[in-house]
Design a protein around this motif. Structure first.
Motif, PDB file in Angstrom:
ATOM      1  N   VAL A 186       4.948 -11.183   1.866  1.00  0.00           N
ATOM      2  CA  VAL A 186       6.215 -11.234   1.139  1.00  0.00           C
ATOM      3  C   VAL A 186       6.114 -10.492  -0.196  1.00  0.00           C
ATOM      4  N   HIS A 187       5.077 -10.833  -0.987  1.00  0.00           N
ATOM      5  CA  HIS A 187       5.055 -10.318  -2.360  1.00  0.00           C
ATOM      6  C   HIS A 187       4.275  -9.023  -2.526  1.00  0.00           C
ATOM      7  N   ASN A 188       3.413  -8.697  -1.572  1.00  0.00           N
ATOM      8  CA  ASN A 188       2.719  -7.414  -1.676  1.00  0.00           C
ATOM      9  C   ASN A 188       3.415  -6.316  -0.892  1.00  0.00           C
ATOM     10  N   ARG A 189       4.303  -6.695   0.037  1.00  0.00           N
ATOM     11  CA  ARG A 189       4.856  -5.670   0.917  1.00  0.00           C
ATOM     12  C   ARG A 189       6.385  -5.699   0.952  1.00  0.00           C
ATOM     13  N   LEU A 190       6.902  -6.860   1.318  1.00  0.00           N
ATOM     14  CA  LEU A 190       8.319  -6.918   1.676  1.00  0.00           C
ATOM     15  C   LEU A 190       9.252  -6.821   0.467  1.00  0.00           C
ATOM     16  N   ALA A 191       8.940  -7.590  -0.567  1.00  0.00           N
ATOM     17  CA  ALA A 191       9.888  -7.730  -1.683  1.00  0.00           C
ATOM     18  C   ALA A 191      10.209  -6.363  -2.270  1.00  0.00           C
ATOM     19  N   ALA A 192      11.482  -6.026  -2.271  1.00  0.00           N
ATOM     20  CA  ALA A 192      11.892  -4.705  -2.742  1.00  0.00           C
ATOM     21  C   ALA A 192      13.089  -4.869  -3.670  1.00  0.00           C
ATOM     22  N   PRO A 193      13.262  -3.926  -4.594  1.00  0.00           N
ATOM     23  CA  PRO A 193      14.354  -4.077  -5.560  1.00  0.00           C
ATOM     24  C   PRO A 193      15.719  -4.228  -4.903  1.00  0.00           C
ATOM     25  N   PRO A 250       9.738  -7.130  -7.337  1.00  0.00           N
ATOM     26  CA  PRO A 250       9.389  -6.385  -6.126  1.00  0.00           C
ATOM     27  C   PRO A 250       7.879  -6.222  -6.006  1.00  0.00           C
ATOM     28  N   ALA A 251       7.428  -6.062  -4.788  1.00  0.00           N
ATOM     29  CA  ALA A 251       6.018  -5.762  -4.556  1.00  0.00           C
ATOM     30  C   ALA A 251       5.720  -4.401  -5.178  1.00  0.00           C
ATOM     31  N   PRO A 252       4.555  -4.255  -5.774  1.00  0.00           N
ATOM     32  CA  PRO A 252       4.258  -2.964  -6.411  1.00  0.00           C
ATOM     33  C   PRO A 252       4.329  -1.792  -5.436  1.00  0.00           C
ATOM     34  N   TYR A 253       4.029  -2.063  -4.171  1.00  0.00           N
ATOM     35  CA  TYR A 253       4.048  -0.984  -3.175  1.00  0.00           C
ATOM     36  C   TYR A 253       5.197  -1.149  -2.195  1.00  0.00           C
ATOM     37  N   TRP A 254       6.285  -1.694  -2.665  1.00  0.00           N
ATOM     38  CA  TRP A 254       7.406  -1.916  -1.748  1.00  0.00           C
ATOM     39  C   TRP A 254       7.879  -0.610  -1.123  1.00  0.00           C
ATOM     40  N   TRP A 255       7.820   0.457  -1.902  1.00  0.00           N
ATOM     41  CA  TRP A 255       8.302   1.744  -1.384  1.00  0.00           C
ATOM     42  C   TRP A 255       7.464   2.207  -0.208  1.00  0.00           C
ATOM     43  N   ALA A 256       6.169   1.907  -0.240  1.00  0.00           N
ATOM     44  CA  ALA A 256       5.313   2.308   0.879  1.00  0.00           C
ATOM     45  C   ALA A 256       5.675   1.496   2.114  1.00  0.00           C
ATOM     46  N   TYR A 257       5.894   0.210   1.906  1.00  0.00           N
ATOM     47  CA  TYR A 257       6.214  -0.651   3.048  1.00  0.00           C
ATOM     48  C   TYR A 257       7.546  -0.239   3.672  1.00  0.00           C
ATOM     49  N   TRP A 258       8.526  -0.027   2.834  1.00  0.00           N
ATOM     50  CA  TRP A 258       9.843   0.294   3.396  1.00  0.00           C
ATOM     51  C   TRP A 258       9.902   1.700   3.950  1.00  0.00           C
ATOM     52  N   SER A 259       9.104   2.610   3.422  1.00  0.00           N
ATOM     53  CA  SER A 259       8.989   3.939   4.047  1.00  0.00           C
ATOM     54  C   SER A 259       8.438   3.785   5.450  1.00  0.00           C
ATOM     55  N   TRP A 316       1.123   7.265   8.666  1.00  0.00           N
ATOM     56  CA  TRP A 316       0.209   7.335   7.522  1.00  0.00           C
ATOM     57  C   TRP A 316       0.500   6.174   6.566  1.00  0.00           C
ATOM     58  N   PHE A 317       1.782   5.942   6.334  1.00  0.00           N
ATOM     59  CA  PHE A 317       2.156   4.832   5.443  1.00  0.00           C
ATOM     60  C   PHE A 317       1.698   3.495   6.001  1.00  0.00           C
ATOM     61  N   GLU A 318       1.758   3.377   7.334  1.00  0.00           N
ATOM     62  CA  GLU A 318       1.344   2.101   7.928  1.00  0.00           C
ATOM     63  C   GLU A 318      -0.092   1.783   7.541  1.00  0.00           C
ATOM     64  N   ARG A 319      -0.967   2.767   7.678  1.00  0.00           N
ATOM     65  CA  ARG A 319      -2.374   2.530   7.336  1.00  0.00           C
ATOM     66  C   ARG A 319      -2.539   2.293   5.844  1.00  0.00           C
ATOM     67  N   PHE A 320      -1.769   3.030   5.050  1.00  0.00           N
ATOM     68  CA  PHE A 320      -1.831   2.836   3.595  1.00  0.00           C
ATOM     69  C   PHE A 320      -1.380   1.423   3.242  1.00  0.00           C
ATOM     70  N   VAL A 321      -0.318   0.998   3.889  1.00  0.00           N
ATOM     71  CA  VAL A 321       0.207  -0.346   3.603  1.00  0.00           C
ATOM     72  C   VAL A 321      -0.827  -1.401   3.983  1.00  0.00           C
ATOM     73  N   ILE A 322      -1.400  -1.242   5.167  1.00  0.00           N
ATOM     74  CA  ILE A 322      -2.378  -2.253   5.610  1.00  0.00           C
ATOM     75  C   ILE A 322      -3.554  -2.287   4.643  1.00  0.00           C
ATOM     76  N   VAL A 357      -4.172  -0.690   1.432  1.00  0.00           N
ATOM     77  CA  VAL A 357      -4.049  -0.827  -0.025  1.00  0.00           C
ATOM     78  C   VAL A 357      -3.257  -2.068  -0.427  1.00  0.00           C
ATOM     79  N   THR A 358      -2.173  -2.350   0.267  1.00  0.00           N
ATOM     80  CA  THR A 358      -1.392  -3.495  -0.216  1.00  0.00           C
ATOM     81  C   THR A 358      -2.103  -4.815   0.048  1.00  0.00           C
ATOM     82  N   SER A 359      -3.007  -4.828   1.034  1.00  0.00           N
ATOM     83  CA  SER A 359      -3.768  -6.064   1.224  1.00  0.00           C
ATOM     84  C   SER A 359      -4.831  -6.208   0.157  1.00  0.00           C
ATOM     85  N   LEU A 360      -5.482  -5.093  -0.162  1.00  0.00           N
ATOM     86  CA  LEU A 360      -6.597  -5.168  -1.108  1.00  0.00           C
ATOM     87  C   LEU A 360      -6.140  -5.342  -2.541  1.00  0.00           C
ATOM     88  N   HIS A 361      -5.027  -4.750  -2.918  1.00  0.00           N
ATOM     89  CA  HIS A 361      -4.758  -4.658  -4.348  1.00  0.00           C
ATOM     90  C   HIS A 361      -4.398  -5.995  -4.976  1.00  0.00           C
TER      91      HIS A 361
END
Lengths: 1065, 506
Positions: B342-349, B371-380, B416-422, B424-428
């Motif tokens: 929810v908070h690392n991926r989904l939450a978006a402005p 919003p999640a810091p990487y929301w743009w990556a998730y929604w992309s 590419w974004f999928e792998r980035f999301v998995i 980076v957003t999990s680790l950060h």
């Protein structure tokens, strides 16, 4: 000095010869024989220490070490290289010498660990009554200063290189003049050190040159406190709080739980009353009123945010209450004499606090920050007197201290042209003297000024002569600890760069014989230690590090209400309207003296977690009203002067006030120090050293980037730091083990077969969050012990700091007035370590005694272990931090390779210095464990090892901790302290649901709120109130096992909780 | 009555007749000439232009890697919470792309999908080049590359062995086996065509080189028999690899404890994603190649249509997996897991736009405010992988080359974004908020990755220049005239007359 041993001459040509040259007996060959090494081999290229020199230093310190051990050796002899074994040394074994670090608030007793003549680590001297073996961050880091390659190395005269002979001639010239005119025009500015030898030499100087001016200056000194003590208790008296007897403590603008600014004994005695092993045990209660968050404020049960100038008003209001409660006439007269003012604090807070303090008469104490004006201190003493503190919680002692003038008096003499020859011994007054004295300008007007300093700094530049000062680990001296006990200051090594000790200069000026370090101290010692076998006593003094029985004699403090009243009546506080500035000691650089110390620069501040910077701290509300956010540059003006600094929004800061730490913002000193932080000294004047009223802050529009080690301040409802009130602990003793998810996680099973943990020793650790103040002593101790590199501001801001102990700090509760929760996090040595299963090359494995090991040689640097570490304690060497200059990390092989030679000497030889590309982390100080194993094996010899007791092992962090919060040991031994602590109900594992079985566990934090205080219902509930019970009744009959309150965790994870994120990230 | 039946059946037969795999009645000779001539004629100008650009990019990557190795992993933007970022993202991205080639050549071969013949060669080549690009990253991401031989089971004096519990080690074996089998499979399939090129060669050098490469292929019956057997065995070996390699790659994450990684759905989800992304990349490469070489008769719109169907299928599987991850995070009751999703991926402005919705309005507003810091990556990722491919439900989009190309590029980016999301957003932001951080790529990250496209394209350009990009002999085998049963009933080969109808009419 070096004795050359000539080769025996040959009568005839040899029958066996190594070369034609030898056969011919050419002069070149003769020379080559003499040389021992080929041409050039003995020189160490590029540095100032030659290899030969280095060996001399080592040999020299060995010779001196002899004194330390037996006291019967010549102090200095022919220095010979290490070609033959030196007595007492076993290669690879450490030697320990007792010494002490002179400090303004009393010497810190130390034991120095030396290896091959190099001191590499400092520990507290466990024999000394105030130390108990602990230290603070400054003592831990001071060993790095010794090896600082930026230290000054040459005597300078008018900025040009000079030599010792010229200096000696100059000193003799000054002495001749002084002898002629009785010391007229001769002045000294020294740092505050209670050294009997210095006092003896001073007395001699005063006798010879009665007109000399002896001034003492400490930017963070206790002159106001001393004045208040003199007025309230008479001269020659010292009063110190005794927290071991205190049930209730009120600290007003006082950071007494920071051992660097109070004393190790104060922290320890307070912590002893804070540590409760069983529910229902009594514990002390701490009220704190302060401007910015200090470790003391973090420990508070009730904390009040006040502007710095309100300390006096708060005490006045409190005094009024206490006077009416106790009927103390003396207090009323002081209170009535103290000028009134506008106090914004909640009156209920003051009333209830006063009631609580008065209720524990004789067992309560008020401590006031030593920089606060003397009248405020006097008010504090008056309250203490009314509370019956003297003789109970306020101990008195009779002291003998050399009288000294203040820097203001010296400045006046300089301005009047009465100072002709000025000696500035240590300190850096051009940088840190009160701004209104214009000390720098005055200094350039002095005809002859001799400056003894470790660095060529601002004061050196303004002085005619600069003389490199010897580090305390290079000099002979003595110093009194805060209780008056005389401690030895012994050299561990000859001065690396020809530093001179202040005693040697004073001795020469006094016209005594050529200075011989130990003799100077011994002459003083002979006077103090009268009677008996002096030789044996001296030996014992050096071996033990201090002379027992020399503590100041106890004397019940007799409060003089009249003196206090007149002090209070004379107090004329500057009007305060709007913003105020508070000048605080830097938690890492003190007054700036450690500015060149990379370890301390990279140690995050307790509260802000900022490294390599200070900041103008403002509260969230003030930031909002001033339109500031973290990183905005502001112009701070007060007392007609202005500086620029970067603002940082600090939760828990008082509104309408700005705190700024002193000691930063240096230029032209070294690459470590330069352009780090902002210099706040220009705002400080003699009028008030602690704060400035009538101040203004303005945004400049520029921006600044901070390097913080923690960006998120909210626990997000996760039960990381667990906290409860005494009441809840009594009702629900297992609260810490059943909190949140832990209440209802099913038993876990593991897919893996785990290594057998079958060694007789099983290592484990506990961290007591009830007593941990977050003082950073462990952080720096770990850095010193384990050769942890520093990475520089740029790398810290990229999240690559290397510290093996991370002092996490969370804020909980209201954003403007939150609770601060420190938590030391190091490798938890999980029994089912997630890092171990994922390493493809088996570089991190488990030992049979329960350690999570890291084999640097085997590591290829996949960083998978760090990713899979729930605690994120694994640190990766992204660059060759040990080998490349920190400002040229990105140049790779194009940058110069290699560590400064002196820094190489500072490394612990028992710990690998890691290269780039490998992972590292806390090892539980495995080198110490292994050493103990070896000792046990040696003692056992061929017999059964298990029959020999295993020597006690302390980890470096445990050893340094002044509050004894970190306990390490064998959890297999039910008698060990760590095993007993692990059985306490407060003991809990973090992230228990992961089933990793960490060996490091935490003891939950217990708070002791006074339920009558405003906001008391919020104290001790950092993890949130349990679900049921409805309202804020504490420990509402929960047995913690029904798993119901555990759902609390879920509500905290909700977006609403998330929205309360602190702003400074 | 019979007439009427006859007529309607005939009409039905017209409708259900399979479209020919090779259009415009191309002859066998035309196919050989057309495919082989690409390698025989002078390289066209556009080839040189593309080659210059892509090899320049490849050099960028090589230079960045040199800088990385000489200076330290710190030249990338990695830091303490985020120990892996673009390096492993790129690795999984490239290894995923490879999967389409193996699927087409092995699984479609075993399932007798004859339409694969005109695309399998190029898709397999793409597999190999993608695996080359993929293999670079785990190799260079380590701190001490000169010690990577520790990953090999080499007996040593310290008696330290590898850790077979580590998925990273499984990766080493999985990827290297995959690469080895893929290259053997590809080369085996190339042999008859290499012989064709050898036989057509006009210069001694070509004759010699292709002669060596063709391994003495003469096209004899025994050779064909051996060839068919070998090819079948290799197809059988490759088929489980399609599933295993990406499953093993997913274990890098699934076996860890990090919320967002620790997920049992990962193996099938990764395999589906790999096929999804791989097909998109095959189309991305193939459509321009078809246009340039005029191969519309061999790679027909039917081929593209079928591949688009696979994309929409696997894309939907991936979308289902995304939804299931959320469900499990919620259903598990694990607050750490929930937080990541929810908070690392989904939450978006933009969620605050939905604050009026009854029931969930306040939650949406809160999510929108933080919003999640990487929301743009998730929604992309969601847009590119789940929304964009839905257009392929429409026949129009499947058969419109430009649209297909555009949508496939969305998928490429999305994967590419999928792998980035998995990663980076999990680790950060994992367990301890004190250690939360952000990842910011440096120019070295960017150019190392961009450069691998250069490596990929350079290898592909070299491939189409020197090797037949379409499997000549297999395509000829799907021509009607290659069918020995031509005209016989009960056979499902495309016919100029409706053979199936005859069977039905009997």
């Amino acid at each position: 000095m070096k004795r050359v041993l000539p080769h025996p001459t040959r009568e005839e040509r040899p029958t066996l010869w190594r070369s034609l040259d030898e056969f011919a007996g050419t002069p070149e060959f003769e020379a080559a024989l003499e040389r021992e090494f080929p041409q050039g081999a003995a020189e160490w290229h590029g540095g100032q220490i030659s290899r030969r020199n280095f060996l001399q230093l080592m040999g020299g310190s060995m010779a001196l070490a002899g004194i330390g051990l037996t006291g019967c050796r010549r102090p200095e002899a022919y220095l010979v290289p290490f070609t033959q074994g030196v007595e007492w040394t076993i290669p690879g074994k450490f030697l320990y010498y007792a010494t002490s670090q002179p400090r303004r608030n009393g010497a810190m007793p130390l034991v120095a660990t030396t290896s091959d003549g190099r001191p590499t680590k400092l520990e507290g001297n466990p024999l000394h009554p105030i130390s108990n073996g602990s230290t603070d961050a400054f003592a831990q880091a001071s060993v790095l200063d010794l090896y600082d390659p930026n230290r000054s190395r040459a005597i300078l005269a008018e900025g040009k290189q000079s030599d010792a002979a010229a200096l000696a001639a100059k000193l003799d010239e000054i002495r001749a003049v002084a002898e002629a005119n009785g010391g007229e025009g001769l002045a000294f500015l020294v740092e505050r050190v209670d050294s009997p030898t210095r006092d003896r030499l001073l007395a001699q100087l005063r006798q010879e040159y009665p007109n000399l001016l002896w001034a003492e200056y400490e930017p963070l000194g206790s002159s106001e406190y001393d004045a208040a003590v003199a007025a309230c208790f008479g001269t020659g008296v010292e009063v110190t709080p005794d927290f071991s007897a205190a049930d209730k403590v009120l600290a007003v603008d006082s950071d007494f739980l920071n051992a660097s600014f109070s004393g190790l004994d104060q922290v320890r005695s307070f912590s002893a009353r804070r540590r409760i092993s069983e529910p229902g045990q009594p514990m002390n209660r701490l009220y704190v009123a302060e401007t910015h968050y200090t470790p003391t404020g973090g420990m508070a049960d009730h904390r009040l945010r006040i502007k710095p100038s309100e300390a006096g008003l708060l005490l006045r209001a409190l005094g009024q209450q206490i006077a009416s409660l106790t009927g103390d006439g003396g207090l009323s007269s002081v209170v009535n004499a103290f000028p009134e003012g506008q106090l914004s604090a909640d009156p209920q807070w003051i009333d209830e606090c006063a009631k609580d303090l008065a209720a524990s008469r004789g067992k309560s104490i008020v401590v006031v920050g030593q920089q606060q004006p003397a009248a405020v201190q006097a008010l504090g003493f008056a309250i203490n007197n009314a509370l019956g503190a003297p003789g109970q919680t306020l101990r008195g002692a009779r002291t003998e201290r050399a009288q000294a003038s203040s820097i203001a008096e010296l400045a006046a003499a300089m301005e009047a042209g009465r100072v002709k020859n000025l000696f500035i011994v240590g300190g850096n007054p051009v940088y840190n003297a009160p701004a209104d004295l214009r000390f720098g300008d005055l200094l350039s007007g002095v005809p002859v000024s001799v400056r003894l300093g470790m660095y060529e700094d601002e004061t050196s530049a303004a002085s005619k002569w600069h003389v490199p000062q010897a580090h305390y680990l290079e000099s002979w001296s003595d110093a009194r600890s805060s209780d008056g006990t005389i401690c030895a200051v012994q050299p561990m090594i000859l001065p690396l760069w020809g530093g001179v000790n202040e005693l040697e200069i004073l001795n020469r000026l006094a016209g005594n014989a050529e200075p011989i370090g130990p003799q100077l101290v011994r002459d003083t010692f002979a006077k103090v230690a009268d009677g008996g076998d002096l030789e044996a006593k001296w030996t014992e003094f050096l071996r033990q590090g201090f002379l027992g029985g020399t503590a100041w004699p106890e004397a019940a403090p007799a409060f003089n209400a009249g003196g206090a009243t007149s002090l209070a009546a004379a107090y004329r506080p500057a009007p305060s309207n709007g913003i105020e500035f508070s000048f605080t000691p830097s938690s890492t650089l003190d007054d700036g003296r450690y500015a060149n110390n990379g370890w301390l620069q990279e140690t995050p501040d307790f509260a802000t977690k900022v490294t390599w910077d200070n900041a103008a701290l403002v509260s969230p509300a003030t930031a909002k009203s001033l339109g500031l956010s973290t990183g905005d540059m502001v112009e701070m003006s007060a007392n007609g002067r202005k500086i620029e600094a970067a603002a940082l929004v600090a939760p828990g800061h008082a509104d309408d006030a700005v705190s700024i730490a002193l000691g930063y913002g240096r230029v032209n000193i070294s690459h470590v120090t330069d352009n780090v932080g902002f210099d706040a000294y220009p705002l400080r004047t003699t009028q008030c050293m602690a704060f400035a009223t009538e101040a203004a802050v303005k945004r400049t529009g520029a921006a600044h980037k901070f390097a913080e080690t923690q960006h998120h301040q909210n626990m997000e409802g996760r039960d990381l730091v667990r906290e409860a009130t005494t009441e809840r602990y009594a009702q629900d003793p297992t609260f810490a083990r059943t909190m949140g998810m832990d209440g209802h996680i099913p038993p876990n099973i593991s897919l893996f077969t785990h290594p057998k943990l079958d060694s007789p020793q099983q290592w484990g650790m506990t961290v007591d969050l009830s007593t941990c103040t977050g003082c950073n002593a462990c952080v720096v101790a770990c850095q010193a012990e384990n050769n942890v590199p520093i990475v520089g501001k740029d790398q810290v801001s990229r999240g690559r700091n290397m510290a093996w102990i991370r002092m996490d700090r969370y804020f909980a509760g209201d954003e403007s007035d939150p609770e601060m929760l420190p938590q030391a996090i190091m490798c938890q040595h999980c029994e089912n370590a997630p890092c171990e299963t994922v390493c493809p090359v088996n570089a991190t494995v488990h030992s049979e005694d329960g350690l999570n090991l890291m084999a640097y040689n085997r590591c290829i640097g996949t960083r998978y272990c760090a990713n899979n570490c729930p605690w994120k304690v694994r640190r990766f060497n992204f660059f060759d931090y040990n080998q490349r200059p920190l400002d040229k990390l990105y140049f790779g092989p194009l940058a110069k390779k290699g560590m400064a030679e002196s820094v190489q000497m500072s490394k612990n030889p028992n710990v690998t210095v890691r290269m780039r590309g490998v992972m590292e982390k806390c090892t539980y100080c495995i080198q110490r464990i292994e050493e103990a194993k070896i000792t046990q094996s040696v003692q056992a010899g061929p017999t059964d090892k298990s029959k020999v007791p295993f020597p006690e092992v302390k980890s470096a962090c445990q050893q340094a901790c002044p509050s004894e919060s970190i306990v390490f040991g064998n959890i297999n031994d039910p008698k060990s302290r760590v095993a007993r602590l692990k059985k306490e109900p407060r003991n809990y594992e973090m992230l228990k649901y992961l089933n990793v079985s960490p060996r490091t566990t935490y003891l939950a934090r217990i708070k002791n709120p006074n339920m009558a205080m405003p906001g008391a219902d919020k104290v001790g509930w950092a993890n949130g109130h349990p679900h049921h019970g409805g309202q804020a009744t504490h420990g509402a009959g929960s047995n913690g096992n029904n798993g119901h309150d555990a759902h609390g965790a879920e509500t905290h994870g909700s977006p609403a909780a998330h929205a309360k994120e602190a702003p400074s990230h | 009555m019979p007439d009427a039946i006859m007529q309607s059946s005939e009409a039905a037969a017209q409708r259900i007749t399979r479209a020919p795999l090779v259009t415009n009645n191309r002859s066998m000779a035309w196919i050989t000439n057309h495919v082989a001539s690409v390698t025989e004629k002078k390289a066209p100008v556009w080839w040189w232009v593309l080659f210059a650009i892509s090899s320049a990019l490849a050099v960028c990557s090589v230079l960045c890697i040199g800088y990385l190795i000489s200076t330290g992993v710190g030249v990338w933007g990695l830091n303490h919470p985020v120990g892996w970022a673009w390096d492993i993202t790129n690795f999984v991205f490239w290894i995923g792309i490879g999967h389409a080639g193996t699927l087409i050549s092995a699984i479609l071969f075993l399932t007798r999908q004859k339409w694969r013949t005109s695309i399998n060669r190029a898709a397999e080549a793409m597999t190999l080049f993608a695996v080359v690009c993929a293999g670079i990253f785990p190799l260079i991401h380590v701190g001490r590359i000169w010690m990577v031989w520790f990953l090999a089971p080499v007996p040593n004096s310290n008696a330290i062995w590898q850790n077979f519990r580590s998925p990273l080690l499984w990766d080493v074996f999985a990827v290297s086996i995959y690469f080895t089998v893929s290259i053997l499979f590809w080369y085996t399939g190339l042999v008859p065509d290499l012989a064709t090129l050898r036989d057509r060669a006009t210069t001694k050098v070509r004759k010699f080189i292709y002669g060596i490469a063709a391994l003495g292929w003469r096209g004899g019956n025994r050779q064909w028999r051996h060839y068919e057997m070998a090819y079948l065995i290799l197809a059988g070996l490759s088929t489980p690899l399609v599933l295993s390699v990406h499953s093993v790659v997913s274990f890098d994450f699934a076996t860890s404890v990090i919320p967002g990684w620790h997920t049992t759905i990962f193996p099938p989800y990764f395999v589906a994603g790999a096929i999804f992304g791989g097909f998109a990349m095959v189309l991305t490469i193939m459509l321009p190649a078809r246009a340039i070489f005029g191969l519309h008769d061999l790679i027909t719109d039917d081929h593209v249509d079928k591949m688009c169907k696979i994309i929409v299928l696997t894309g939907s599987i991936v979308g289902y997996a995304y939804a299931m991850e959320f469900f499990i995070a919620w259903y598990s009751g694990n607050p750490y897991e929930r937080f990541v999703f929810v908070h690392n991926r989904l939450a978006a402005p933009f969620m605050s736009w939905f604050s009026w919705v009854p029931g969930i309005g306040p939650q949406m507003a809160a999510l929108g405010a933080n919003p999640a810091p990487y929301w743009w990556a998730y929604w992309s990722m969601i847009f590119c992988n789940v929304v964009a491919p839905q257009l392929f439900w429409s026949r129009y989009f499947r058969r419109h080359a430009i649209w297909v190309f555009i949508i496939c590029n969305f998928v490429n980016a999305g994967m590419w974004f999928e792998r980035f999301v998995i990663i980076v957003t999990s680790l950060h932001r994992d367990f301890l908020p004190s250690s939360w951080g952000m990842f910011h790529p440096t120019w070295v990250d960017i150019w190392t990755f961009t450069g691998t496209f250069g490596i990929f394209l350079t290898l592909f350009l070299v491939f189409i220049r020197w090797l037949p990009m379409i499997c000549i002999f297999e395509v000829k085998a799907v021509l009607p005239e290659a069918d020995p049963h031509h005209g016989h009933e009960g056979h499902d080969e495309p016919h100029r007359e409706p053979a199936a109808l005859k069977g039905a009419a009997h």
